[in-house]
Design a protein around this motif. Sequence first.
Motif, mmCIF file in Angstrom:
data_model
loop_
_atom_site.group_PDB
_atom_site.id
_atom_site.type_symbol
_atom_site.label_atom_id
_atom_site.label_comp_id
_atom_site.label_asym_id
_atom_site.label_seq_id
_atom_site.Cartn_x
_atom_site.Cartn_y
_atom_site.Cartn_z
ATOM 1 N N SER A 1 0.828 -1.204 0.000
ATOM 2 C CA SER A 1 0.000 0.000 0.000
ATOM 3 C C SER A 1 0.866 1.259 0.000
ATOM 4 O O SER A 1 1.896 1.325 0.666
ATOM 5 C CB SER A 1 -0.917 0.011 1.224
ATOM 6 O OG SER A 1 -1.755 1.149 1.197
ATOM 7 N N ASP A 2 0.423 2.255 -0.753
ATOM 8 C CA ASP A 2 1.067 3.571 -0.737
ATOM 9 C C ASP A 2 0.395 4.499 0.270
ATOM 10 O O ASP A 2 0.835 5.641 0.458
ATOM 11 C CB ASP A 2 0.987 4.214 -2.135
ATOM 12 C CG ASP A 2 1.822 3.455 -3.152
ATOM 13 O OD1 ASP A 2 2.861 2.898 -2.758
ATOM 14 O OD2 ASP A 2 1.426 3.412 -4.332
ATOM 15 N N ARG A 3 -0.647 4.017 0.931
ATOM 16 C CA ARG A 3 -1.375 4.835 1.887
ATOM 17 C C ARG A 3 -0.642 4.897 3.223
ATOM 18 O O ARG A 3 -0.087 3.903 3.676
ATOM 19 C CB ARG A 3 -2.789 4.290 2.106
ATOM 20 C CG ARG A 3 -3.682 4.465 0.901
ATOM 21 C CD ARG A 3 -5.078 3.926 1.173
ATOM 22 N NE ARG A 3 -5.960 4.281 0.049
ATOM 23 C CZ ARG A 3 -6.656 5.401 -0.024
ATOM 24 N NH1 ARG A 3 -6.602 6.276 0.968
ATOM 25 N NH2 ARG A 3 -7.413 5.655 -1.080
ATOM 26 N N ALA A 4 -0.683 6.054 3.834
ATOM 27 C CA ALA A 4 -0.033 6.227 5.134
ATOM 28 C C ALA A 4 -0.669 5.301 6.156
ATOM 29 O O ALA A 4 -1.894 5.120 6.169
ATOM 30 C CB ALA A 4 -0.162 7.683 5.585
ATOM 31 N N ASP A 5 0.178 4.697 6.982
ATOM 32 C CA ASP A 5 -0.285 3.821 8.073
ATOM 33 C C ASP A 5 -0.990 2.562 7.590
ATOM 34 O O ASP A 5 -1.768 1.960 8.353
ATOM 35 C CB ASP A 5 -1.206 4.595 9.033
ATOM 36 C CG ASP A 5 -0.496 5.768 9.697
ATOM 37 O OD1 ASP A 5 0.712 5.650 9.951
ATOM 38 O OD2 ASP A 5 -1.153 6.797 9.927
ATOM 39 N N HIS A 6 -0.752 2.155 6.373
ATOM 40 C CA HIS A 6 -1.311 0.899 5.864
ATOM 41 C C HIS A 6 -0.182 0.056 5.278
ATOM 42 O O HIS A 6 0.743 0.586 4.659
ATOM 43 C CB HIS A 6 -2.386 1.144 4.803
ATOM 44 C CG HIS A 6 -3.655 1.701 5.365
ATOM 45 N ND1 HIS A 6 -3.798 3.043 5.667
ATOM 46 C CD2 HIS A 6 -4.823 1.109 5.700
ATOM 47 C CE1 HIS A 6 -5.012 3.245 6.151
ATOM 48 N NE2 HIS A 6 -5.658 2.096 6.190
ATOM 49 N N ASP B 1 -2.808 -3.222 0.320
ATOM 50 C CA ASP B 1 -4.132 -2.997 -0.260
ATOM 51 C C ASP B 1 -4.741 -4.354 -0.587
ATOM 52 O O ASP B 1 -4.054 -5.246 -1.106
ATOM 53 C CB ASP B 1 -4.037 -2.167 -1.544
ATOM 54 C CG ASP B 1 -3.645 -0.726 -1.284
ATOM 55 O OD1 ASP B 1 -3.655 -0.301 -0.111
ATOM 56 O OD2 ASP B 1 -3.308 -0.019 -2.260
ATOM 57 N N ARG C 1 -2.064 -3.661 8.983
ATOM 58 C CA ARG C 1 -3.089 -2.679 8.637
ATOM 59 C C ARG C 1 -3.389 -2.782 7.148
ATOM 60 O O ARG C 1 -2.506 -2.630 6.297
ATOM 61 C CB ARG C 1 -2.647 -1.262 9.009
ATOM 62 C CG ARG C 1 -2.572 -1.062 10.532
ATOM 63 C CD ARG C 1 -2.211 0.376 10.892
ATOM 64 N NE ARG C 1 -3.212 1.331 10.424
ATOM 65 C CZ ARG C 1 -4.329 1.638 11.095
ATOM 66 N NH1 ARG C 1 -4.608 1.036 12.233
ATOM 67 N NH2 ARG C 1 -5.173 2.529 10.609
ATOM 68 N N TRP D 1 -5.782 -1.832 3.781
ATOM 69 C CA TRP D 1 -6.724 -0.924 3.127
ATOM 70 C C TRP D 1 -7.621 -1.780 2.231
ATOM 71 O O TRP D 1 -7.154 -2.404 1.277
ATOM 72 C CB TRP D 1 -6.011 0.134 2.300
ATOM 73 C CG TRP D 1 -6.954 1.076 1.597
ATOM 74 C CD1 TRP D 1 -7.231 1.129 0.267
ATOM 75 C CD2 TRP D 1 -7.770 2.090 2.209
ATOM 76 N NE1 TRP D 1 -8.156 2.108 0.002
ATOM 77 C CE2 TRP D 1 -8.509 2.718 1.184
ATOM 78 C CE3 TRP D 1 -7.947 2.524 3.528
ATOM 79 C CZ2 TRP D 1 -9.401 3.756 1.436
ATOM 80 C CZ3 TRP D 1 -8.847 3.554 3.775
ATOM 81 C CH2 TRP D 1 -9.553 4.156 2.730
ATOM 82 N N VAL E 1 -9.869 -2.106 -0.577
ATOM 83 C CA VAL E 1 -10.058 -1.249 -1.745
ATOM 84 C C VAL E 1 -11.522 -1.165 -2.172
ATOM 85 O O VAL E 1 -12.005 -0.090 -2.550
ATOM 86 C CB VAL E 1 -9.184 -1.751 -2.916
ATOM 87 C CG1 VAL E 1 -9.401 -0.886 -4.156
ATOM 88 C CG2 VAL E 1 -7.712 -1.744 -2.510
ATOM 89 N N SER F 1 -13.167 1.022 0.566
ATOM 90 C CA SER F 1 -12.366 2.148 1.079
ATOM 91 C C SER F 1 -12.417 2.233 2.604
ATOM 92 O O SER F 1 -12.773 3.268 3.179
ATOM 93 C CB SER F 1 -12.838 3.473 0.456
ATOM 94 O OG SER F 1 -12.702 3.452 -0.945
ATOM 95 N N THR G 1 -10.475 0.652 6.472
ATOM 96 C CA THR G 1 -9.307 0.064 7.118
ATOM 97 C C THR G 1 -9.707 -1.168 7.921
ATOM 98 O O THR G 1 -10.705 -1.138 8.655
ATOM 99 C CB THR G 1 -8.636 1.080 8.059
ATOM 100 O OG1 THR G 1 -8.173 2.193 7.288
ATOM 101 C CG2 THR G 1 -7.458 0.450 8.805
#
Length: 394
Positions: A75-80, A83, A133, A135, A137, A140, A142
């Motif tokens: 994942s490129d999402r913060a705190d994850h 995906d 953690r 994500w 998809v 959307s 957590t």
Amino acid sequence: MASQIKVPATYMRGGTSKGVFFRLDELPKAAQVAGEARDKLLMRIIGSPDPYGKQIDGMGGATSSTSKTVIVSKSDRADHDVDYLFGQVSIDKPFVDWSGNCGNLSAAIGPFAIHAGLIPESRIPENGILEVRVWQVNISKTIVVHVPIVNGMVQETGDFELDGVTFPAAEIQVDFMDPADGESSMFPTGNLVDDLIVPDVGTLNVTMINAGIPTIFVDAAAIGYQGTELQEDINNDIKALAMFEKIRAHGALKMGLIQDLEEAKTRQHTPKVAFVAKPKTYQSSSGKTVLDSDVDVLVRALSMGKLHHAMMGTAAVSIAAAACVPGTLVNLAAGGGEKESVTFGHPSGTLKVGAKASATEESGWKVEKAVMSRSARVLMEGWVRVPDETIETC
């Protein structure tokens, strides 16, 4: 004649479901993006569409619980960490439904991410619990998967028993964070109970909720059931299945999930339909007696047009959320009042789920998180093979 291609894959059980898991970057290039190529590949791997309904020429198990695919990537999402994309493959029709999550397979995402090398080794303890953690998809949201680690490896075996799964395994806690639909109220009509007009069925009191997965709850007695039914009581009754599909389609329309009833035919994964009743003693599908004193409420739910053999994980989140809001049909069947957890009876046994709901001025009700325990295990890993024309024709 066409040859076959090999696609790296892992076959996993998560909760009471099974599915074929892939790393996104290991799929054929054409299938690494959403579209026809990906759908064709996943359908061919699972063995769909199959007019015989058996999925003999594929990895599917001819039930909604075993006709599932999962794609995982960093994942490129913060705190994850990763995906997670879920695809529910129709058994007899040519489509993959991407409209919702699979709560049962959510428990397997953490273990798979570790096995697949998607979690840095520096994050993995020698012994303890690793919080992965995720994500999700499709919706959307957590999800936090608490993976037990022993000697630096995922602990898969154990003594945790999950009704609907034959053998015990290691317990995995799964937290569904803020499970309600982030774009609208948890109750899309703004009501805890609605009148739903269903042609040839009648006007039904229903609770429609968007938490975990969109779900329509109906009182069992209103449609002629006790709430103790097993799969054969429903799935062998063509008229009953047609009635439930009518309820589902008209409920989806009222929830704003579809624009017209025809659209429900290609959106089979959501919403779910479930019927609830006050506790009664019954025999589960394994022959075990479930006493009325063992449960707070009885719930049966349909998935992809058939009664589920246990309970979908996402529907369990909906049950937890609805049970904890005073005045919903689930809450009333469970005795009413404020609750933070509920144990419900399903065809395979019982399950305890927790959630804490609070009233808000903005959206009416909010659930911070829903929690349940599942288990997961790698069943097979290596490659699946499909005719290369599956990709070439795209």
